[in-house]
Scaffold this active site. Structure first.
Site, PDB file in Angstrom:
ATOM      1  N   ASP A   8       0.857  -1.289   0.082  1.00  0.00           N
ATOM      2  CA  ASP A   8       0.215  -0.179  -0.056  1.00  0.00           C
ATOM      3  C   ASP A   8       0.769   1.373  -0.073  1.00  0.00           C
ATOM      4  OD1 ASP A   8      -2.251   1.709   0.583  1.00  0.00           O
ATOM      5  OD2 ASP A   8      -1.417   1.834   2.700  1.00  0.00           O
ATOM      6  N   ASP A  10      -0.211   5.071   1.195  1.00  0.00           N
ATOM      7  CA  ASP A  10      -0.342   6.088   2.275  1.00  0.00           C
ATOM      8  C   ASP A  10      -0.346   4.958   3.660  1.00  0.00           C
ATOM      9  OD1 ASP A  10      -0.712   8.429   0.821  1.00  0.00           O
ATOM     10  OD2 ASP A  10      -2.639   8.409   0.875  1.00  0.00           O
ATOM     11  N   ARG A  17      -0.384  11.085   1.974  1.00  0.00           N
ATOM     12  CA  ARG A  17      -0.452  11.966   0.799  1.00  0.00           C
ATOM     13  C   ARG A  17       1.278  12.689   0.834  1.00  0.00           C
ATOM     14  NH1 ARG A  17      -0.966  11.849  -3.109  1.00  0.00           N
ATOM     15  NH2 ARG A  17      -1.387  14.195  -3.473  1.00  0.00           N
ATOM     16  N   ARG A 119     -12.564   9.066 -10.806  1.00  0.00           N
ATOM     17  CA  ARG A 119     -11.534   8.369 -11.146  1.00  0.00           C
ATOM     18  C   ARG A 119     -11.900   7.564 -12.178  1.00  0.00           C
ATOM     19  NH1 ARG A 119      -8.474   7.683  -5.325  1.00  0.00           N
ATOM     20  NH2 ARG A 119      -8.229   9.935  -4.900  1.00  0.00           N
ATOM     21  N   ARG A 130     -11.064  17.954  -1.084  1.00  0.00           N
ATOM     22  CA  ARG A 130      -9.503  17.583  -1.213  1.00  0.00           C
ATOM     23  C   ARG A 130      -8.613  18.774  -1.239  1.00  0.00           C
ATOM     24  NH1 ARG A 130      -8.707  12.225  -1.712  1.00  0.00           N
ATOM     25  NH2 ARG A 130      -6.338  12.662  -2.344  1.00  0.00           N
ATOM     26  N   ARG A 137      -6.076  18.906   6.878  1.00  0.00           N
ATOM     27  CA  ARG A 137      -5.947  17.464   6.589  1.00  0.00           C
ATOM     28  C   ARG A 137      -6.122  16.791   7.796  1.00  0.00           C
ATOM     29  NH1 ARG A 137      -5.095  13.611   2.312  1.00  0.00           N
ATOM     30  NH2 ARG A 137      -5.336  15.390   0.889  1.00  0.00           N
ATOM     31  N   SER A 175     -10.959  11.094   3.406  1.00  0.00           N
ATOM     32  CA  SER A 175     -11.856  10.355   2.369  1.00  0.00           C
ATOM     33  C   SER A 175     -12.160   9.037   2.464  1.00  0.00           C
ATOM     34  CB  SER A 175     -11.464  10.885   0.983  1.00  0.00           C
ATOM     35  OG  SER A 175     -10.166  10.197   0.793  1.00  0.00           O
ATOM     36  N   ASP A 177     -13.384   5.853  -0.532  1.00  0.00           N
ATOM     37  CA  ASP A 177     -13.765   5.433  -1.896  1.00  0.00           C
ATOM     38  C   ASP A 177     -14.743   4.780  -2.336  1.00  0.00           C
ATOM     39  OD1 ASP A 177     -10.994   6.388  -2.649  1.00  0.00           O
ATOM     40  OD2 ASP A 177     -10.039   4.615  -2.291  1.00  0.00           O
ATOM     41  N   ASP A 204      -1.585  -0.440   6.085  1.00  0.00           N
ATOM     42  CA  ASP A 204      -1.779   0.178   7.445  1.00  0.00           C
ATOM     43  C   ASP A 204      -3.472  -0.035   7.673  1.00  0.00           C
ATOM     44  OD1 ASP A 204      -2.296   2.113   5.650  1.00  0.00           O
ATOM     45  OD2 ASP A 204      -2.489   3.675   7.253  1.00  0.00           O
ATOM     46  N   THR A 221      -3.129 -14.120   0.072  1.00  0.00           N
ATOM     47  CA  THR A 221      -2.001 -13.438   0.199  1.00  0.00           C
ATOM     48  C   THR A 221      -1.779 -13.578   1.438  1.00  0.00           C
ATOM     49  OG1 THR A 221      -3.229 -11.317   1.120  1.00  0.00           O
ATOM     50  CG2 THR A 221      -2.791 -11.302  -1.290  1.00  0.00           C
TER      51      THR A 221
END
Length: 241
Positions: A8, A10, A17, A119, A130, A137, A175, A177, A204, A221
């Site tokens: 991953d 972030d 970010r 996206r 954003r 933030r 945010s 997704d 994380d 995995t």
């Protein structure tokens, strides 16, 4: 067949970010001398390159942006998915209009701009927007931890659009997704599972509802939870070097 390590971005390779440090970038290239390395981030390609460098597509063996909905191998595009094609314009407009109205009614200390980012394969929804500064933030992350702003909005959207076949995944600081079911980070595994007999994943947000949860829990995995970049390096050195 060899092992593969997926990371991953972030909270795993970088602070949220922020750009990866030189120590991390050097470590990843050192690790590549031992085994292949792949990146799987929820952000789009542009943001991942801002964090990992403009050469990110070629600097790693695999680069999966938007959970693998945009997939690269050794710099070459393998495949890309379209949320617009999946939902259709009418459903997409319904979702966006309702979400913006809900955000307008949320009372939080600060609001900025870009509350929904479109996206290729997902929408990214941010109650604060954003365009907020890093300081804003950080402050929203703490406020959200106490007041559950993102959690409450996700619950409303899940109820309202229960028949749309969508998954909601909280990630980063500000945010969450939104994408079709099955388009979480496990989506990227289809591009690698036949070539490796052991796939390690480091992330994380591996708790239920976090954007690393599904791939962390996958039977395909070996999942590892990390507390940040330095912990990622420490665990990898113990396991692979």
């Amino acid at each position: 067949m060899p092992k593969l390590v997926l990371f991953d971005v972030d909270g795993t390779l970088t602070e949220p970010r922020k750009k990866a440090g030189e120590e991390m970038l050097s470590f990843l290239q050192e690790l590549r001398k031992t085994l292949p390395v792949g990146i799987v981030g929820g952000s789009d390609l542009k943001k991942i390159k801002e964090q990992l460098g403009d050469d990110a597509e070629t600097a790693y063996d695999y680069l999966f942006s938007e959970n693998g909905l945009v997939a690269h191998k050794a710099g070459k595009l393998l495949a890309t998915q379209s949320l617009k094609a999946f939902l259709g314009e009418d459903k997409l407009k319904q979702f966006i209009n309702f979400t913006l109205k809900e955000i307008a009614d949320i009372d939080i200390p600060v609001k900025r701009g870009t509350f929904i980012e479109f996206r290729n394969g997902m929408l990214n929804v941010s109650p604060i927007g954003r365009n907020c500064s890093q300081e804003e933030r950080d402050a929203f992350e703490q406020y959200d931890h106490v007041h559950g702003i993102r959690k409450d909005l996700v619950q409303k959207l899940q109820t309202k659009f229960a028949d749309f076949g969508l998954t909601f995944s909280v990630g980063g600081q500000i945010s969450f997704d939104v994408f079709p079911k099955g388009w979480d980070k496990t989506f990227c595994l289809q591009f690698v599972e036949s070539d490796f007999d052991e796939i390690h994943f480091f992330g994380d947000k591996t708790y239920k509802g976090g954007n690393d949860y599904e791939i962390f829990e996958s039977t395909k995995t070996a999942g590892h939870t990390t507390t940040g970049p330095s912990d990622t390096i420490k665990q990898c050195k113990e396991l692979f070097l």
